[in-house]
Design a protein around this motif. Structure first.
Motif, mmCIF file in Angstrom:
data_model
loop_
_atom_site.group_PDB
_atom_site.id
_atom_site.type_symbol
_atom_site.label_atom_id
_atom_site.label_comp_id
_atom_site.label_asym_id
_atom_site.label_seq_id
_atom_site.Cartn_x
_atom_site.Cartn_y
_atom_site.Cartn_z
ATOM 1 N N GLN A 158 -5.249 -0.526 -0.659
ATOM 2 C CA GLN A 158 -5.140 0.916 -0.836
ATOM 3 C C GLN A 158 -5.286 1.589 0.519
ATOM 4 N N SER A 160 -5.078 4.864 3.170
ATOM 5 C CA SER A 160 -5.348 6.299 3.163
ATOM 6 C C SER A 160 -5.485 6.791 4.589
ATOM 7 N N GLY A 161 -5.468 8.107 4.752
ATOM 8 C CA GLY A 161 -5.747 8.694 6.052
ATOM 9 C C GLY A 161 -4.561 9.330 6.743
ATOM 10 N N LEU A 178 -6.449 5.657 10.033
ATOM 11 C CA LEU A 178 -6.013 5.133 8.751
ATOM 12 C C LEU A 178 -7.015 4.098 8.269
ATOM 13 N N SER A 179 -7.169 4.040 6.969
ATOM 14 C CA SER A 179 -8.032 3.045 6.353
ATOM 15 C C SER A 179 -7.236 2.278 5.311
ATOM 16 N N CYS A 180 -7.631 1.051 5.097
ATOM 17 C CA CYS A 180 -6.999 0.220 4.064
ATOM 18 C C CYS A 180 -8.082 -0.608 3.408
ATOM 19 N N THR A 191 1.148 5.134 3.800
ATOM 20 C CA THR A 191 0.622 6.476 3.996
ATOM 21 C C THR A 191 1.401 7.128 5.143
#
Length: 119
Positions: A4, A6-7, A19-21, A113
């Motif tokens: 998942q 995001s960011g 960004l994060s995963c 993203t």
């Protein structure tokens, strides 16, 4: 493995974004994690990867500006992006599998993203 990301968002040129995963579903620490990106009309390209040991790899366009890191306790990989340029605009995807820089070799992918860098 479920990923998942995001960011993403809108950033001005010269700015930064992270960004994060987050990974779930199996042992995370044994996998290499990577970020790829795909700009409109272009093929998906390698951005950065990190082995479970922490060794990192970067593509030339982002070397010195982006930093990939991972927190195995949180099952999360990060991409810190600094000095962003309009040409960094793309959908960014995280991926997990045995280490490689070839997108086709990764079995697990996040949903992507969007990062938009305005000039």
């Amino acid at each position: 493995v479920q990923l998942q990301a995001s960011g993403g968002g809108l950033v001005q040129a010269g700015g930064s974004a992270r960004l994060s995963c987050a990974a779930s579903g199996r042992t995370f620490s044994n996998l290499a994690m990577a970020w790829f990106r795909q700009a409109p009309g272009k093929e998906r390209e390698f951005v950065a990867a990190i082995r479970w040991s922490g060794t990192t790899y970067y593509s030339d366009p982002v070397k010195g500006r982006f930093t990939i890191s991972r927190d195995n306790a949180k099952n999360t990989v990060y991409l810190q992006m600094n000095s962003l340029k309009p040409e960094d605009t793309a959908v960014y995807y995280c991926a997990a599998d045995r280490f490689t820089v070839a997108a086709g070799e990764y079995a697990y992918w996040g949903q992507g993203t969007l990062v938009t860098v305005s000039s």
